[in-house]
Design an enzyme around this catalytic site. Structure first.
Site, PDB file in Angstrom:
ATOM      1  N   LYS A  52      42.658  40.282  37.417  1.00  0.00           N
ATOM      2  CA  LYS A  52      44.007  39.888  37.012  1.00  0.00           C
ATOM      3  C   LYS A  52      44.202  38.382  37.200  1.00  0.00           C
ATOM      4  O   LYS A  52      44.783  37.708  36.354  1.00  0.00           O
ATOM      5  CB  LYS A  52      45.050  40.692  37.798  1.00  0.00           C
ATOM      6  CG  LYS A  52      45.090  42.157  37.361  1.00  0.00           C
ATOM      7  CD  LYS A  52      45.832  43.058  38.331  1.00  0.00           C
ATOM      8  CE  LYS A  52      45.704  44.523  37.912  1.00  0.00           C
ATOM      9  NZ  LYS A  52      46.186  45.464  38.935  1.00  0.00           N
ATOM     10  N   GLN A  96      49.000  45.527  45.002  1.00  0.00           N
ATOM     11  CA  GLN A  96      47.804  46.224  44.517  1.00  0.00           C
ATOM     12  C   GLN A  96      47.616  47.533  45.283  1.00  0.00           C
ATOM     13  O   GLN A  96      47.562  47.539  46.512  1.00  0.00           O
ATOM     14  CB  GLN A  96      46.561  45.322  44.680  1.00  0.00           C
ATOM     15  CG  GLN A  96      45.279  45.945  44.157  1.00  0.00           C
ATOM     16  CD  GLN A  96      45.300  46.205  42.642  1.00  0.00           C
ATOM     17  OE1 GLN A  96      45.624  45.327  41.857  1.00  0.00           O
ATOM     18  NE2 GLN A  96      44.985  47.437  42.239  1.00  0.00           N
ATOM     19  N   ASP A 119      54.753  44.927  37.052  1.00  0.00           N
ATOM     20  CA  ASP A 119      53.888  46.109  37.073  1.00  0.00           C
ATOM     21  C   ASP A 119      54.641  47.352  36.563  1.00  0.00           C
ATOM     22  O   ASP A 119      54.025  48.354  36.232  1.00  0.00           O
ATOM     23  CB  ASP A 119      53.456  46.355  38.535  1.00  0.00           C
ATOM     24  CG  ASP A 119      51.979  46.649  38.647  1.00  0.00           C
ATOM     25  OD1 ASP A 119      51.261  46.450  37.649  1.00  0.00           O
ATOM     26  OD2 ASP A 119      51.542  47.080  39.724  1.00  0.00           O
TER      27      ASP A 119
END
Ligand code: NAD
Length: 282
Positions: A52, A96, A119
């Site tokens: 990412k 994460q 997200d």
């Protein structure tokens, strides 16, 4: 032989659009900024974060990784998320997953402020998805899947779709999105009896189980569209959830693993970060 749903190629064209938007709207010192919370040394998580960050750099974004030791407390991570929430130069924050067991993997991602939730996994984003509010952030993998299908002009209305897996990050939200596109959706999971009997009737199959080879090639209805989210690493080799060769002999379209859903997830996170940064710029 099925046509490949090439997530890498579709991502590359979206990357170009994003780079142009960044060049038009931002100077390097106020470029979109992504803040990542990473805990511990899980190699898969470290590798996702690296991918990412690499993509963020490629697009001219700024990024920050807050990497905590495995034994960090819930309060310490919460304090960092709060600081990112309060920082006007932080456009997007994501935690994460997976997290070590002593941390609350529901509460922490939910602490991210809704307008920085690139997200798309907070209650606000999930609620908006359920209610069909279209301008909210959405979970990246499902949104990326729909974007991939759109890139190949696959019309979903009226099709029978089977989704295997009911996780919050893929199975549940992708089922809602397919339903919103007027597909008739069946959700399958570990307690489903005779998975093959559902898959063999499906015009669209989306699999997110994390079980290599779960979907047998012979189950695939001729001409079906097959989306394989599975990503399991064994001895350095990556496996999807579908028997690829046998399935692609019957399907009309199929995602490769890797190179299908994965790149679409990453680019969707970048798109939603950009969306947030554009709001900051007014
Ligand atoms: P999860 O582990 O949270 O959930 C798995 C789901 O699959 C569960 O709902 C379970 O009911 C179902 N399932 C498991 N075994 C099954 C079986 N034998 N029959 C029927 N259903 C079964 O999974 P997740 O987080 O949604 O991830 C699933 C897979 O997708 C993993 O391989 C993961 O690495 C991958 N993934 C990839 C991306 C990407 O961007 N490429 C993103 C998210 C997840």
């Amino acid at each position: 032989m099925a046509t490949l749903l090439d997530g890498k190629a579709v991502s590359a064209s979206i990357q170009e659009e994003i780079r142009q938007t960044v060049a038009r709207h931002f100077l390097p010192d106020n470029a979109p900024r992504l803040c990542v919370i990473l805990v511990g040394e899980n190699p898969a998580s470290a590798s996702y974060v690296k991918t990412k960050c690499r993509m963020a750099e490629k697009l001219g974004f700024r990024h920050e990784v807050y990497h905590f030791d495995e034994d960090v407390t819930q309060a310490e991570v919460e304090a960092r998320i709060d600081a990112c929430n309060a920082d006007p130069m932080c456009d997007a924050v994501f935690v994460q997953l997976p997290l070590p067991r002593h941390l609350d993997a529901v509460a922490l991602p939910n602490r991210v402020r809704a307008d920085k939730d690139a997200d798309g996994l907070t209650r606000a984003a999930m609620g908006a998805l359920l209610l069909g509010e279209s301008n909210a952030f959405q979970p990246c993998t499902p949104r990326g899947i729909l974007r991939l299908l759109d890139a190949y002009q696959i019309e979903l209305s009226g099709l029978d779709a089977v989704v295997i897996g009911r996780s919050n990050i893929v199975g549940k939200p992708v089922s809602l999105m397919l339903q919103r596109r007027n597909a008739t959706v069946t959700m399958c999971h570990t307690r489903t009896r005779d998975l093959g009997s559902h898959v063999c009737r499906a015009d669209v199959v989306v699999v997110a189980a994390g079980v290599p080879g779960l979907v047998k090639g012979e189950w695939i209805k001729p001409g079906a569209v097959v989306v394989d989210c599975g990503f399991t690493k064994i001895d350095g080799q990556i496996y999807g959830d579908v028997e690829f060769d046998a399935a692609s002999a019957r399907a009309s379209y199929i995602t490769p693993v890797p190179g299908g859903v994965g790149p679409m997830t990453v680019i969707t996170l970048m798109e939603q970060t950009l969306q947030s940064a554009l709001k900051r710029c007014g």
